[in-house]
Design an enzyme around this catalytic site. Structure first.
Site, short mmCIF file in Angstrom:
data_model
loop_
_atom_site.label_atom_id
_atom_site.label_comp_id
_atom_site.label_asym_id
_atom_site.label_seq_id
_atom_site.Cartn_x
_atom_site.Cartn_y
_atom_site.Cartn_z
N SER A 17 7.00 2.31 77.64
CA SER A 17 6.24 2.27 76.39
C SER A 17 4.86 1.69 76.68
CB SER A 17 6.94 1.37 75.37
OG SER A 17 6.09 1.10 74.26
N TYR B 41 10.48 -6.89 73.30
CA TYR B 41 10.47 -5.43 73.45
C TYR B 41 9.48 -5.02 74.53
CZ TYR B 41 9.83 -0.49 72.68
OH TYR B 41 9.74 0.87 72.90
P1 NDP Z 1 15.37 6.61 68.12
O1 NDP Z 1 15.82 5.39 67.39
O2 NDP Z 1 15.10 7.83 67.33
O3 NDP Z 1 16.42 6.95 69.28
C1 NDP Z 1 16.96 5.96 70.08
C2 NDP Z 1 18.15 6.51 70.85
O4 NDP Z 1 18.66 5.47 71.69
C3 NDP Z 1 19.27 6.96 69.94
O5 NDP Z 1 19.76 8.20 70.40
C4 NDP Z 1 20.33 5.90 70.11
O6 NDP Z 1 21.63 6.47 70.05
C5 NDP Z 1 20.06 5.42 71.54
N1 NDP Z 1 20.59 4.09 71.77
C6 NDP Z 1 20.19 2.90 71.24
N2 NDP Z 1 20.98 1.91 71.68
C7 NDP Z 1 21.90 2.48 72.51
C8 NDP Z 1 23.00 1.99 73.26
N3 NDP Z 1 23.33 0.69 73.26
N4 NDP Z 1 23.72 2.84 74.00
C9 NDP Z 1 23.40 4.15 74.02
N5 NDP Z 1 22.40 4.70 73.33
C10 NDP Z 1 21.66 3.86 72.57
O7 NDP Z 1 14.07 6.16 68.93
P2 NDP Z 1 13.13 6.93 69.98
O8 NDP Z 1 13.59 8.31 70.24
O9 NDP Z 1 11.74 6.70 69.56
O10 NDP Z 1 13.39 6.01 71.26
C11 NDP Z 1 13.75 6.53 72.53
C12 NDP Z 1 13.13 5.64 73.60
O11 NDP Z 1 11.72 5.73 73.51
C13 NDP Z 1 13.46 4.15 73.47
O12 NDP Z 1 13.68 3.65 74.77
C14 NDP Z 1 12.19 3.55 72.87
O13 NDP Z 1 12.03 2.21 73.22
C15 NDP Z 1 11.16 4.43 73.52
N6 NDP Z 1 9.84 4.52 72.88
C16 NDP Z 1 9.70 4.89 71.58
C17 NDP Z 1 8.43 5.03 71.03
C18 NDP Z 1 8.20 5.38 69.60
O14 NDP Z 1 7.12 5.08 69.09
N7 NDP Z 1 9.12 6.05 68.93
C19 NDP Z 1 7.23 4.84 71.87
C20 NDP Z 1 7.50 4.42 73.21
C21 NDP Z 1 8.76 4.31 73.69
P3 NDP Z 1 22.90 5.85 69.30
O15 NDP Z 1 22.39 4.93 68.22
O16 NDP Z 1 23.65 7.03 68.79
O17 NDP Z 1 23.62 5.15 70.40
C1 8X3 Z 2 7.03 2.05 70.89
C2 8X3 Z 2 5.57 2.15 70.67
O1 8X3 Z 2 3.47 0.92 69.92
O2 8X3 Z 2 5.55 0.45 68.71
O3 8X3 Z 2 7.33 1.67 72.18
O4 8X3 Z 2 5.24 -0.39 70.94
S1 8X3 Z 2 4.95 0.71 70.02
#
Ligand code: NDP
Ligand code: 8X3
Length: 252
Positions: free
Chosen positions: A139, A152
């Site tokens: 991220s 985070y």
């Molecule tokens: P979502 O919340 O839409 O998706 C997160 C996914 O992670 C879900 O499928 C969830 O599945 C899974 N997850 C969470 N905890 C667990 C666990 N303990 N075991 C297995 N699966 C888990 O968020 P995003 O798609 O945005 O996030 C995906 C990744 O991208 C993350 O690592 C996040 O930190 C990162 N990210 C997101 C950004 C954003 O702005 N959206 C920007 C930068 C990075 P389930 O709950 O079914 O287990």
């Molecule tokens: C998720 C993006 O800008 O909320 O990793 O940290 S931000």
């Protein structure tokens, strides 16, 4: 060639979009996450296109991770790409007002979970050799500090350094490692971060133009489909409408 991708966190956001993107590209899918009904829905949607194996998995549980990998069915064993995407942020308030459990949950998921899955799949990826990829989802929060980023951001800094260090050890195996570090992207991320505050999530995305889950999935697909000789180490991607602020200064 049978190209197989293993995706964590495939039930939502980037992971679900990646499942669709890799399916469109003809890859076989191993889809994991905790919400089984969502995995089944995705399997139903995509299995007419490509072979799909789903497994309920909490990445924090190292034994469960090992078991899911050990029990991969025939046709799904020779994984070529690991998308280490499962993760979350919690507690957007300042560090001094956060519940300790929320810090632990982020570390357990974003750090311990990611290394659990990596460790379990490394022997297979090395056996796959040239062209195999580990795509870790970091991220912008791993590089740039902001209020409320505390643990985070620190977990995502771990992802970046772990990715570089993995590259050193995997030199000569053909396995590539990339940290994709997205900025603001509209998914369920903010809903999770605010523990279900839909209005806060809407406010985060509505008056700007965030990245979409499909944008990030496209980057994952691009990285995993590059010619074997190319390794992108780090790919930081922000929406055009996001940038940095001046330093904050405490004044009398
Ligand atoms: P979502 O919340 O839409 O998706 C997160 C996914 O992670 C879900 O499928 C969830 O599945 C899974 N997850 C969470 N905890 C667990 C666990 N303990 N075991 C297995 N699966 C888990 O968020 P995003 O798609 O945005 O996030 C995906 C990744 O991208 C993350 O690592 C996040 O930190 C990162 N990210 C997101 C950004 C954003 O702005 N959206 C920007 C930068 C990075 P389930 O709950 O079914 O287990
Ligand atoms: C998720 C993006 O800008 O909320 O990793 O940290 S931000």
């Amino acid at each position: 060639m049978n190209r197989i991708v293993f995706i964590t966190g495939a039930t939502s956001g980037f992971g679900r979009a990646a499942a669709r993107r890799f399916a469109a590209g003809g890859w076989s899918l191993i889809l994991t996450g905790r919400r089984v009904e969502r995995l089944q829905a995705l399997q139903e949607e995509l299995s007419p296109q490509v072979p799909v194996h789903v497994a309920a998995l909490d990445v924090r549980d190292a034994n469960a991770v090992r078991q899911v990998v050990a029990e991969l069915p025939d046709g799904f064993r020779q994984v070529r790409a690991l998308i280490n995407n499962a993760g979350l942020a919690l507690a957007p308030q300042p560090a001094q007002r956060v519940e300790l459990d929320d810090w632990h949950t982020m570390i357990d998921t974003n750090v311990t979970g990611l290394v659990n899955v990596t460790h379990a799949l490394l022997p297979i990826l090395i056996e796959t050799g040239a062209g195999a990829s580990i795509v870790n989802i970091g991220s912008v929060a791993g590089k740039w500090p902001y209020p409320g980023g505390h643990v985070y951001g620190a977990t995502k800094a771990f992802v970046e350094q772990f990715s570089y260090n993995l590259r050193c050890d995997l030199l000569g195996t053909g396995v590539r490692v990339t940290d994709i570090a997205p900025g603001l992207a509209e998914t369920e991320f903010t809903l999770v971060r605010t523990k279900g505050d839909q209005a806060a999530s809407d406010r985060m995305y509505q008056t700007t133009t965030p990245l979409t889950a499909e944008d990030v999935a496209e980057q994952m697909f691009y990285v995993a489909n590059l010619p074997d000789r190319i390794n992108i180490n780090f790919l930081e991607v922000m929406p055009t409408r996001q940038a940095w602020s001046p330093f904050a200064i405490d004044r009398d």
